[in-house]
Design a protein around this motif. Structure first.
Motif, PDB file in Angstrom:
ATOM      1  N   TYR A 217      39.363  12.852  48.990  1.00  0.00           N
ATOM      2  CA  TYR A 217      37.864  12.175  48.725  1.00  0.00           C
ATOM      3  C   TYR A 217      37.868  10.541  48.598  1.00  0.00           C
ATOM      4  CZ  TYR A 217      33.812  11.234  45.921  1.00  0.00           C
ATOM      5  OH  TYR A 217      32.604  10.780  45.509  1.00  0.00           O
ATOM      6  N   PHE A 218      39.265  10.182  47.859  1.00  0.00           N
ATOM      7  CA  PHE A 218      39.022   8.743  47.822  1.00  0.00           C
ATOM      8  C   PHE A 218      39.508   7.838  48.977  1.00  0.00           C
ATOM      9  CE2 PHE A 218      39.230  10.088  43.132  1.00  0.00           C
ATOM     10  CZ  PHE A 218      38.081   9.585  42.876  1.00  0.00           C
ATOM     11  N   VAL A 219      40.201   8.624  49.777  1.00  0.00           N
ATOM     12  CA  VAL A 219      40.512   7.903  51.152  1.00  0.00           C
ATOM     13  C   VAL A 219      39.284   7.716  51.988  1.00  0.00           C
ATOM     14  CG1 VAL A 219      41.616   8.392  53.539  1.00  0.00           C
ATOM     15  CG2 VAL A 219      43.111   8.529  51.188  1.00  0.00           C
ATOM     16  N   GLY A 220      38.308   8.688  51.989  1.00  0.00           N
ATOM     17  CA  GLY A 220      37.147   8.642  52.553  1.00  0.00           C
ATOM     18  C   GLY A 220      36.458   7.881  52.162  1.00  0.00           C
ATOM     19  N   ALA A 221      36.247   7.506  50.543  1.00  0.00           N
ATOM     20  CA  ALA A 221      35.421   6.711  49.974  1.00  0.00           C
ATOM     21  C   ALA A 221      35.808   5.324  50.558  1.00  0.00           C
ATOM     22  CB  ALA A 221      35.597   6.754  48.556  1.00  0.00           C
ATOM     23  N   ILE A 222      36.973   4.811  50.459  1.00  0.00           N
ATOM     24  CA  ILE A 222      37.621   3.641  50.743  1.00  0.00           C
ATOM     25  C   ILE A 222      37.207   3.460  52.357  1.00  0.00           C
ATOM     26  CG2 ILE A 222      39.526   2.210  51.270  1.00  0.00           C
ATOM     27  CD1 ILE A 222      40.630   3.500  48.600  1.00  0.00           C
ATOM     28  N   ALA A 223      37.568   4.315  53.227  1.00  0.00           N
ATOM     29  CA  ALA A 223      37.049   4.519  54.634  1.00  0.00           C
ATOM     30  C   ALA A 223      35.622   3.950  55.004  1.00  0.00           C
ATOM     31  CB  ALA A 223      37.472   5.659  55.345  1.00  0.00           C
ATOM     32  N   ALA A 224      34.796   4.517  53.930  1.00  0.00           N
ATOM     33  CA  ALA A 224      33.320   4.249  54.046  1.00  0.00           C
ATOM     34  C   ALA A 224      32.951   2.853  53.603  1.00  0.00           C
ATOM     35  CB  ALA A 224      32.422   5.596  53.037  1.00  0.00           C
ATOM     36  N   HIS A 225      33.469   2.401  52.673  1.00  0.00           N
ATOM     37  CA  HIS A 225      33.493   0.925  52.348  1.00  0.00           C
ATOM     38  C   HIS A 225      33.917   0.223  53.538  1.00  0.00           C
ATOM     39  CE1 HIS A 225      32.255   0.585  48.186  1.00  0.00           C
ATOM     40  NE2 HIS A 225      32.934   1.826  47.986  1.00  0.00           N
ATOM     41  N   LEU A 226      35.024   0.486  54.044  1.00  0.00           N
ATOM     42  CA  LEU A 226      35.412  -0.541  55.286  1.00  0.00           C
ATOM     43  C   LEU A 226      34.581  -0.210  56.224  1.00  0.00           C
ATOM     44  CD1 LEU A 226      39.454   0.363  54.626  1.00  0.00           C
ATOM     45  CD2 LEU A 226      37.963  -1.809  54.063  1.00  0.00           C
ATOM     46  N   ARG A 227      34.135   0.784  56.670  1.00  0.00           N
ATOM     47  CA  ARG A 227      33.221   1.248  57.914  1.00  0.00           C
ATOM     48  C   ARG A 227      31.970   0.089  57.887  1.00  0.00           C
ATOM     49  NH1 ARG A 227      28.557   3.960  58.475  1.00  0.00           N
ATOM     50  NH2 ARG A 227      28.818   5.039  56.353  1.00  0.00           N
ATOM     51  N   VAL A 228      31.608  -0.208  56.455  1.00  0.00           N
ATOM     52  CA  VAL A 228      30.172  -1.274  56.306  1.00  0.00           C
ATOM     53  C   VAL A 228      30.587  -2.440  55.841  1.00  0.00           C
ATOM     54  CG1 VAL A 228      28.628   0.907  55.999  1.00  0.00           C
ATOM     55  CG2 VAL A 228      29.813  -0.367  53.961  1.00  0.00           C
ATOM     56  N   ARG A 229      31.959  -2.625  56.133  1.00  0.00           N
ATOM     57  CA  ARG A 229      32.579  -3.960  56.032  1.00  0.00           C
ATOM     58  C   ARG A 229      32.509  -4.241  54.382  1.00  0.00           C
ATOM     59  NH1 ARG A 229      34.265  -5.213  60.861  1.00  0.00           N
ATOM     60  NH2 ARG A 229      32.791  -4.979  62.731  1.00  0.00           N
TER      61      ARG A 229
ATOM     62  N   ILE B 174      36.465  -2.435  47.234  1.00  0.00           N
ATOM     63  CA  ILE B 174      37.066  -1.250  47.308  1.00  0.00           C
ATOM     64  C   ILE B 174      38.152  -1.353  46.335  1.00  0.00           C
ATOM     65  CG2 ILE B 174      37.004  -0.701  49.870  1.00  0.00           C
ATOM     66  CD1 ILE B 174      39.816  -2.166  49.842  1.00  0.00           C
ATOM     67  N   VAL B 175      38.265  -2.206  45.203  1.00  0.00           N
ATOM     68  CA  VAL B 175      39.263  -1.902  44.237  1.00  0.00           C
ATOM     69  C   VAL B 175      38.993  -1.034  43.360  1.00  0.00           C
ATOM     70  CG1 VAL B 175      39.934  -3.432  42.174  1.00  0.00           C
ATOM     71  CG2 VAL B 175      39.375  -4.645  44.273  1.00  0.00           C
ATOM     72  N   GLY B 176      37.682  -0.502  43.083  1.00  0.00           N
ATOM     73  CA  GLY B 176      37.633   0.560  42.210  1.00  0.00           C
ATOM     74  C   GLY B 176      38.204   1.931  43.158  1.00  0.00           C
ATOM     75  N   GLY B 177      37.832   2.202  44.258  1.00  0.00           N
ATOM     76  CA  GLY B 177      38.218   3.176  45.005  1.00  0.00           C
ATOM     77  C   GLY B 177      39.704   3.132  45.086  1.00  0.00           C
ATOM     78  N   ILE B 178      40.372   2.106  45.119  1.00  0.00           N
ATOM     79  CA  ILE B 178      41.802   2.078  45.160  1.00  0.00           C
ATOM     80  C   ILE B 178      42.441   2.329  43.940  1.00  0.00           C
ATOM     81  CG2 ILE B 178      43.823   0.403  45.310  1.00  0.00           C
ATOM     82  CD1 ILE B 178      42.223  -1.049  47.429  1.00  0.00           C
ATOM     83  N   VAL B 179      41.987   2.087  42.764  1.00  0.00           N
ATOM     84  CA  VAL B 179      42.473   2.624  41.621  1.00  0.00           C
ATOM     85  C   VAL B 179      42.330   3.996  41.387  1.00  0.00           C
ATOM     86  CG1 VAL B 179      41.795   2.452  39.103  1.00  0.00           C
ATOM     87  CG2 VAL B 179      41.886   0.546  40.481  1.00  0.00           C
TER      88      VAL B 179
END
Length: 118
Positions: free
Chosen positions: A78-90, A94-99
């Motif tokens: 789930y969180f890998v996908g959330a971080i990828a979604a952030h990176l997709r829109v530049r 992503i700090v929260g997602g990484i935590v």
């Protein structure tokens, strides 16, 4: 080792539960994040349910270890996908997602090690 297992699992479960509640009560933050990532707002409660299921699954893992491991794996994905979604829109927020990802990975690692599956 038992204290580490319990502590990391409970911390990951509490973090995830707080996020789930934020998604499920209709707070504005998850909605704006969904808009930014191009995710339909109708998905927000479903994503909250995934987080809630992961949180409860981590706690259920104390009784059924396989369930805890599966919940931890689901949260990591789930969180890998959330971080990828952030990176997709530049997005650089992503700090929260990484935590959250680190806590989910930590829960998975201690669960696997405690039960001798690693």
């Amino acid at each position: 080792m038992f204290a580490t297992y319990v502590t990391v699992t409970v911390v990951a479960s509490v973090f995830t539960a707080i996020a789930a509640v934020t998604y499920l009560i209709g707070h504005e933050y998850p909605k704006t994040q969904a808009d930014m990532k191009g995710v339909p707002r109708a998905w927000v409660p479903r994503l909250g349910m995934c987080l809630a299921a992961g949180s409860l699954g981590l706690l259920a893992g104390f009784a059924v270890p396989l369930l805890g491991n599966l919940a931890a794996i689901g949260l990591v994905l789930y969180f890998v996908g959330a971080i990828a979604a952030h990176l997709r829109v530049r997005s650089r927020e992503i700090v929260g997602g990484i935590v959250f990802l680190v806590t989910a990975v930590g829960a998975l690692v201690v669960n696997l090690n405690y039960h001798g599956w690693a």
